[in-house]
Design a protein around this motif. Sequence first.
Motif, PDB file in Angstrom:
ATOM      1  N   LYS A 164      50.636  51.358   7.957  1.00  0.00           N
ATOM      2  CA  LYS A 164      51.690  50.275   7.657  1.00  0.00           C
ATOM      3  C   LYS A 164      53.019  51.820   7.343  1.00  0.00           C
ATOM      4  O   LYS A 164      54.555  51.797   8.007  1.00  0.00           O
ATOM      5  N   ALA A 165      53.315  52.111   6.741  1.00  0.00           N
ATOM      6  CA  ALA A 165      53.648  53.149   6.234  1.00  0.00           C
ATOM      7  C   ALA A 165      54.422  54.590   6.887  1.00  0.00           C
ATOM      8  O   ALA A 165      55.695  54.540   7.157  1.00  0.00           O
ATOM      9  N   PHE A 166      52.829  54.530   7.800  1.00  0.00           N
ATOM     10  CA  PHE A 166      53.439  55.506   8.688  1.00  0.00           C
ATOM     11  C   PHE A 166      53.556  55.114  10.811  1.00  0.00           C
ATOM     12  O   PHE A 166      53.486  55.145  11.597  1.00  0.00           O
ATOM     13  N   ASN A 167      53.960  53.217  10.099  1.00  0.00           N
ATOM     14  CA  ASN A 167      54.171  52.650  11.537  1.00  0.00           C
ATOM     15  C   ASN A 167      52.918  52.872  13.033  1.00  0.00           C
ATOM     16  O   ASN A 167      53.438  53.122  13.401  1.00  0.00           O
ATOM     17  N   VAL A 168      52.008  53.024  12.193  1.00  0.00           N
ATOM     18  CA  VAL A 168      50.546  53.566  13.251  1.00  0.00           C
ATOM     19  C   VAL A 168      50.747  51.737  13.422  1.00  0.00           C
ATOM     20  O   VAL A 168      50.475  50.580  13.509  1.00  0.00           O
ATOM     21  N   ASP A 169      50.391  51.659  15.245  1.00  0.00           N
ATOM     22  CA  ASP A 169      49.939  51.163  16.055  1.00  0.00           C
ATOM     23  C   ASP A 169      48.784  49.699  16.093  1.00  0.00           C
ATOM     24  O   ASP A 169      47.496  50.741  15.568  1.00  0.00           O
ATOM     25  N   LEU A 170      48.886  48.149  15.151  1.00  0.00           N
ATOM     26  CA  LEU A 170      47.860  48.315  14.865  1.00  0.00           C
ATOM     27  C   LEU A 170      47.227  46.844  15.733  1.00  0.00           C
ATOM     28  O   LEU A 170      46.930  46.162  15.498  1.00  0.00           O
ATOM     29  N   THR A 171      48.272  46.956  16.812  1.00  0.00           N
ATOM     30  CA  THR A 171      48.274  45.643  18.106  1.00  0.00           C
ATOM     31  C   THR A 171      46.691  45.662  18.110  1.00  0.00           C
ATOM     32  O   THR A 171      45.781  44.883  19.057  1.00  0.00           O
ATOM     33  N   ASP A 172      45.711  46.424  18.271  1.00  0.00           N
ATOM     34  CA  ASP A 172      44.366  46.323  18.509  1.00  0.00           C
ATOM     35  C   ASP A 172      42.949  46.682  17.933  1.00  0.00           C
ATOM     36  O   ASP A 172      41.908  47.248  18.261  1.00  0.00           O
ATOM     37  N   THR A 173      43.491  46.156  17.036  1.00  0.00           N
ATOM     38  CA  THR A 173      42.147  46.282  15.639  1.00  0.00           C
ATOM     39  C   THR A 173      42.028  44.739  15.115  1.00  0.00           C
ATOM     40  O   THR A 173      42.270  44.269  13.710  1.00  0.00           O
ATOM     41  N   PRO A 174      41.636  43.565  15.925  1.00  0.00           N
ATOM     42  CA  PRO A 174      42.008  42.226  14.799  1.00  0.00           C
ATOM     43  C   PRO A 174      41.616  41.948  13.867  1.00  0.00           C
ATOM     44  O   PRO A 174      41.568  41.545  12.375  1.00  0.00           O
ATOM     45  N   HIS A 175      40.152  43.085  14.012  1.00  0.00           N
ATOM     46  CA  HIS A 175      38.945  42.692  12.716  1.00  0.00           C
ATOM     47  C   HIS A 175      39.572  42.946  11.485  1.00  0.00           C
ATOM     48  O   HIS A 175      40.134  42.178  10.907  1.00  0.00           O
ATOM     49  N   VAL A 176      39.974  44.304  11.334  1.00  0.00           N
ATOM     50  CA  VAL A 176      40.780  44.879  10.622  1.00  0.00           C
ATOM     51  C   VAL A 176      41.681  44.406  10.231  1.00  0.00           C
ATOM     52  O   VAL A 176      42.351  44.242   8.472  1.00  0.00           O
ATOM     53  N   ASN A 177      42.688  43.853  10.751  1.00  0.00           N
ATOM     54  CA  ASN A 177      43.717  42.932  10.344  1.00  0.00           C
ATOM     55  C   ASN A 177      43.697  42.064  10.066  1.00  0.00           C
ATOM     56  O   ASN A 177      44.592  41.766   8.535  1.00  0.00           O
ATOM     57  N   ARG A 178      42.413  40.753  10.087  1.00  0.00           N
ATOM     58  CA  ARG A 178      42.266  40.415   9.346  1.00  0.00           C
ATOM     59  C   ARG A 178      42.084  40.285   8.116  1.00  0.00           C
ATOM     60  O   ARG A 178      42.321  39.385   6.743  1.00  0.00           O
ATOM     61  N   ILE A 179      40.660  41.529   7.721  1.00  0.00           N
ATOM     62  CA  ILE A 179      40.563  41.386   6.872  1.00  0.00           C
ATOM     63  C   ILE A 179      41.912  42.228   5.807  1.00  0.00           C
ATOM     64  O   ILE A 179      41.618  41.574   4.089  1.00  0.00           O
TER      65      ILE A 179
END
Lengths: 213, 213
Positions: free
Chosen positions: A177-192
């Motif tokens: 998040k600090a480096f504005n990395v794309d998080l659109t294709d990591t749903p498991h990671v995002n949920r945890i």
Amino acid sequence: MIKLYGYWRSLAAYRVRVALNLKGLTFTEEIVDLATDAQLAPAFRALNPQGAVPTVVIDGGPPLTQSLAIMELLDELHPEPPLLPTDPLRRAYARSLALLFAADHHPLITPRVTRYLRSNFAADDDKQTEWVRHWVHQSLQEAEARLVREHNGSSFCHSDLPGIADICLASQVLGAKAFNVDLTDTPHVNRISAACLANEAFSRAHPLRQPRV
Amino acid sequence: MIKLYGYWRSLAAYRVRVALNLKGLTFTEEIVDLATDAQLAPAFRALNPQGAVPTVVIDGGPPLTQSLAIMELLDELHPEPPLLPTDPLRRAYARSLALLFAADHHPLITPRVTRYLRSNFAADDDKQTEWVRHWVHQSLQEAEARLVREHNGSSFCHSDLPGIADICLASQVLGAKAFNVDLTDTPHVNRISAACLANEAFSRAHPLRQPRV
């Protein structure tokens, strides 16, 4: 008495802060100002020859280093609540996912490395940011591919209690998040990660909630 | 039955090979040819989404990754001879020294990183070698500074039995020798590395004694 040498922006210090909070342990934190290279000063190197945070001193004992080793120690000294599953195979899964973040990827984006890129490859700020984003994104992609296969529907990576894998995952997502990395294709990671951030032990340890000086 | 997916030149696969030998465990090794990027092929990524060796399968179970997690598992499943001290503080020391090598430094010199340096920073062979030497040398310097302080005169890092810290140290010294890194100012590291190399479990695992195809 537990003393943590840390810094607000250090993702590895964050991990230890979370683990201490999860264990319900009281600690004091001494700021090692990475912005002024205080970690490289002889006084701090006498404590940790690697010149890095986190470093932990328990009851005036020998200085302890490396976030994963510190979390394992806390789990051995204070078994409840556990930071690792009890089944050996699941422990191996938790440790290897933690290492995916803390060993394979996070060391690549630390200041000593970006400093080398600047001095030896003339990497400007944009090139350094590109480097950081590349490895953070790759780590989340690899973790997602693992979780697709091994996640069992629990709240966290391997159980309904947060442990070392979750702590390392959450720290890497903070970096993302600090480096504005794309998080659109990591749903498991995002949920945890969201489950972690909703936990009070994690939110109290958040970098933006720490004093900076 | 234990199956190790490895490669002769991989220092992380070497660690697992040594640990299996120290435990007296029989295993077969399948070569994943890193020279032809076999680790990135879909068939192998189905086994390990990180596309990396070592990967271990025990009795047809789920694939296990990350050398440190695999060594911890072997130690839990087969406690004798131990790969970690019994005292929690000394366990923390062993783990943190292992992580100094396996987390902070070895990931920096892996093919995925030097490939990025080549493609994004136009790093030629000399620049890549300089990069590898820099980090390997720094890791040995940092380990030496730690050992000066914490080594108790035993044959290995923390006891008279080789464990995870010694295995990681030995793997890094193999890397140092392969890249002609200066070893003149790391006497503790050199002495422990020599003790490891003299041990049959280490010598049988040596990269140069493995089949290449």
